[in-house]
Design an enzyme around this catalytic site. Structure first.
Site, PDB file in Angstrom:
ATOM      1  N   THR A  91       0.857  -1.182   0.000  1.00 26.75           N
ATOM      2  CA  THR A  91       0.000   0.000   0.000  1.00 26.75           C
ATOM      3  C   THR A  91       0.899   1.240   0.000  1.00 26.75           C
ATOM      4  O   THR A  91       1.903   1.294   0.716  1.00 26.75           O
ATOM      5  CB  THR A  91      -0.905  -0.005   1.256  1.00 26.75           C
ATOM      6  OG1 THR A  91      -1.648  -1.223   1.256  1.00 26.75           O
ATOM      7  CG2 THR A  91      -1.853   1.176   1.252  1.00 26.75           C
ATOM      8  N   LEU A 224     -13.040 -13.319  -0.286  1.00 31.23           N
ATOM      9  CA  LEU A 224     -12.555 -14.172   0.809  1.00 31.23           C
ATOM     10  C   LEU A 224     -12.534 -13.388   2.125  1.00 31.23           C
ATOM     11  O   LEU A 224     -13.018 -13.869   3.159  1.00 31.23           O
ATOM     12  CB  LEU A 224     -11.148 -14.697   0.488  1.00 31.23           C
ATOM     13  CG  LEU A 224     -11.062 -15.743  -0.625  1.00 31.23           C
ATOM     14  CD1 LEU A 224      -9.617 -15.968  -1.052  1.00 31.23           C
ATOM     15  CD2 LEU A 224     -11.699 -17.058  -0.172  1.00 31.23           C
ATOM     16  N   CYS A 273      -1.876  -9.580   2.074  1.00 32.58           N
ATOM     17  CA  CYS A 273      -2.719  -9.378   0.891  1.00 32.58           C
ATOM     18  C   CYS A 273      -4.097  -8.776   1.142  1.00 32.58           C
ATOM     19  O   CYS A 273      -4.471  -7.808   0.466  1.00 32.58           O
ATOM     20  CB  CYS A 273      -2.892 -10.703   0.165  1.00 32.58           C
ATOM     21  SG  CYS A 273      -1.344 -11.323  -0.499  1.00 32.58           S
ATOM     22  N   LYS A 336      -0.873 -16.339  10.568  1.00 30.40           N
ATOM     23  CA  LYS A 336      -1.598 -17.612  10.544  1.00 30.40           C
ATOM     24  C   LYS A 336      -0.579 -18.701  10.827  1.00 30.40           C
ATOM     25  O   LYS A 336       0.621 -18.425  10.861  1.00 30.40           O
ATOM     26  CB  LYS A 336      -2.310 -17.825   9.201  1.00 30.40           C
ATOM     27  CG  LYS A 336      -1.351 -17.945   8.018  1.00 30.40           C
ATOM     28  CD  LYS A 336      -2.068 -18.053   6.688  1.00 30.40           C
ATOM     29  CE  LYS A 336      -2.575 -19.436   6.409  1.00 30.40           C
ATOM     30  NZ  LYS A 336      -2.907 -19.630   4.967  1.00 30.40           N
TER      31      LYS A 336
END
Ligand SMILES: NC(=O)c1ccc[n+]([C@@H]2O[C@H](COP(=O)([O-])OP(=O)(O)OC[C@H]3O[C@@H](n4cnc5c(N)ncnc54)[C@H](O)[C@@H]3O)[C@@H](O)[C@H]2O)c1
Ligand SMILES: O=c1ccn([C@@H]2O[C@H](COP(=O)(O)OP(=O)(O)O[C@H]3O[C@H](CO)[C@@H](O)[C@H](O)[C@H]3O)[C@@H](O)[C@H]2O)c(=O)[nH]1
EC number: 1.1.1.22
Length: 461
Positions: A91, A224, A273, A336
């Site tokens: 970004t 998602l 992402c 994660k």
């Protein structure tokens, strides 16, 4: 006939993608280049720069045979018949579009380098995630600064998820290739189809026009992430009403139109992402004057921020409205399980919130080095580094992290957390011993029986 493939960018995408392609296409030589010398050194060593289950085995089989890593960008551009651009597109942190638009300076630089060094015709493949119509800019740079060779630009977005990259690449649901719909464009698409067709059935290779391909990547991530924000929104309502978010997710997920995947409530999605790509989508919508559409997608990120701060606030309010001077153990720092990547991890933001309330935090993560954790905190620029270092520490032992803690927060769903000796952990904690499960991985009943005061996302008392 493609004999040499070059990939610019040896990161989480470039490395694994080229390794799998090389393994499946032994007749093609793959050259992966990066400006980061230490990353390249790591790719050539036994300690790969990224942690991905199964990756080392794949790299080991192809490396030195038809898979090579180096910093020789010029040489690799010259030799590649097909050149993947797989550099970072973060970004933008400055100027127009700051905080939303994708920063395309690395991609632009690649295009300029390709134009400068290419001596013969090339197929240039956008592997990085890019805003729709970027191919137009790349084509313009290539045609304006090149000196003779012809270029075809394809879009081939990557859908792998970290932690399952090798599996995702080996058994991709689909591969997407976009290109110009004229004779030369279709021929270039066919060349890339052949590379994938070495292991992906033809019917799973989708070909489209270039703009559809670019936009499909942002759209896939937006959908998602939207599912996660939707179930996280419901988790708050579950806590307020006594419904159980796992039961709700199961109940709705068995409707074949909804499906069971990506309905796991959590402390909030992280990773490099989702947020970046949605903000990019929001920026694009605004650019095209679609303000209502922009607001719609922006809410996915707003809800995610809310989920992270809701979790942090819950810890503070449960610990009698202050965590000042209290030790909080974090189990997990990665965004994660099965990855060492920490980009946009919820841990960073919850830690920041608790540090603002003067907590001391002790972190255990099986893959993340301490140095990375400090870099993550430094990027927020909330407080001086010395203060972060005084109050935030990392240990390489989960039991040590939890010793004398007032509370434990499960931030990442690492499997090993499920089989910790929770009785031992309880015995060594301050009482009441609070446990905040931000990943719904622990057995709430068993832990309550041991004596923990358990809070689980999406589960009322
Ligand atoms: N990480 C993922 O799971 C994932 C999945 C799908 C798509 N993507 C997209 O793929 C792209 C790459 O992501 P990543 O996670 O691999 O990023 P990354 O930061 O891990 O890797 C990018 C690499 O590119 C190198 N680089 C930048 N400019 C260069 C140049 N001019 N020449 C040579 N090397 C250069 C950097 O040094 C870095 O090592 C992004 O657009 C991202 O959105 C990422
Ligand atoms: O039900 C779920 C699923 C995921 N997550 C969280 O969402 C984040 C992202 O997870 P995941 O999508 O599995 O990993 P990424 O590596 O970020 O992969 C996403 O982003 C990549 C980069 O664009 C895409 O290629 C992938 O298809 C897309 O899944 C993580 O924090 C997860 O813990 C949840 O909270 N609940």
């Amino acid at each position: 006939m493609i004999k040499n493939i070059t990939c610019i960018g040896a990161g989480y995408v470039g490395g694994p993608t080229m390794a799998v392609m090389a393994l499946k296409n032994p007749h093609i030589k793959f050259h992966v280049v990066d400006i980061n010398q230490s990353r390249i050194d790591a790719w050539m060593s036994d300690e790969l720069p990224i942690y991905e289950p199964g990756l080392f085995e794949v790299v080991q089989q192809a490396r030195g045979k038809n898979l090579f890593f180096s910093t020789d960008v010029e040489g690799a551009i010259k030799e590649g018949d097909m050149i993947f651009i797989s550099v970072n597109t973060p970004t933008k942190k400055y100027g127009i579009g700051k905080g939303r638009a994708a920063d395309l300076k690395y991609v632009e630089l690649c295009a300029r380098q390709i134009a400068e060094y290419a001596d013969d015709d090339k197929i240039v493949v956008e592997k990085s995630t890019l805003p729709v119509r970027t191919a137009q800019s790349i084509k313009k740079i290539l045609s304006a600064t090149g000196h003779g060779p012809k270029f075809q630009v394809l879009s081939n977005p990557e859908f792998l998820a970290e932690g399952t990259a090798v599996e995702d690449l080996m058994q991709a649901d689909r591969v997407l290739i976009g290109g110009d719909q004229d004779e030369a464009g279709l021929a270039a698409i066919e060349e890339l189809v052949k590379v994938y067709n070495a292991w992906i059935p033809r019917e799973r290779i989708i070909t489209t026009n270039i703009w559809s391909s670019e936009l499909s990547k942002l759209t896939a991530n937006a959908f998602l992430a939207q599912r996660i924000s939707s179930i996280n929104a419901i988790s708050a309502l579950c806590e307020a009403t006594g419904a159980d978010v796992e039961e709700v997710a199961h109940a709705i997920g068995t409707d074949s139109r909804i499906g069971p995947k990506f309905l796991k409530s959590s402390v909030g999605f992280g990773g490099s992402c989702f947020q970046k790509d949605i903000l990019n989508l929001v920026y694009l919508c605004e650019f095209f004057g679609l303000h209502e559409v922009a607001r719609y997608w922006e809410q996915v990120v707003t809800m995610n921020d809310y989920q992270k701060s809701r979790f942090g606030s819950k810890i503070i309010s449960t610990l009698f409205n202050t965590v000042s001077g209290k030790k909080i153990a974090f189990l997990g720092w990665a965004f994660k399980k099965d990855t060492n990547d920490t980009r946009e991890s919820a841990s960073i933001y919850v830690a920041d919130q608790l540090l603002n309330d003067e907590a001391s935090i002790s972190v255990y993560d099986p893959q993340v080095p301490e140095q990375q954790m400090y870099l993550d905190m430094e990027e927020l620029e909330t407080r001086p580094m010395e203060v972060n270092k005084q109050r935030l520490t990392m240990t390489d032992d989960a039991y040590e992290a939890c010793k004398d803690a007032h509370a434990i927060a499960v931030m990442t769903e690492w499997d090993e957390f499920k089989t910790l000796d929770w009785q031992r952990i309880y015995d060594n904690m301050k009482k009441p011993a609070f446990l905040f499960d931000g990943r719904l991985i622990l057995d709430r009943k068993k832990l309550s029986d041991i004596g923990f005061e358990v809070y689980t996302i999406g589960k009322g008392k």
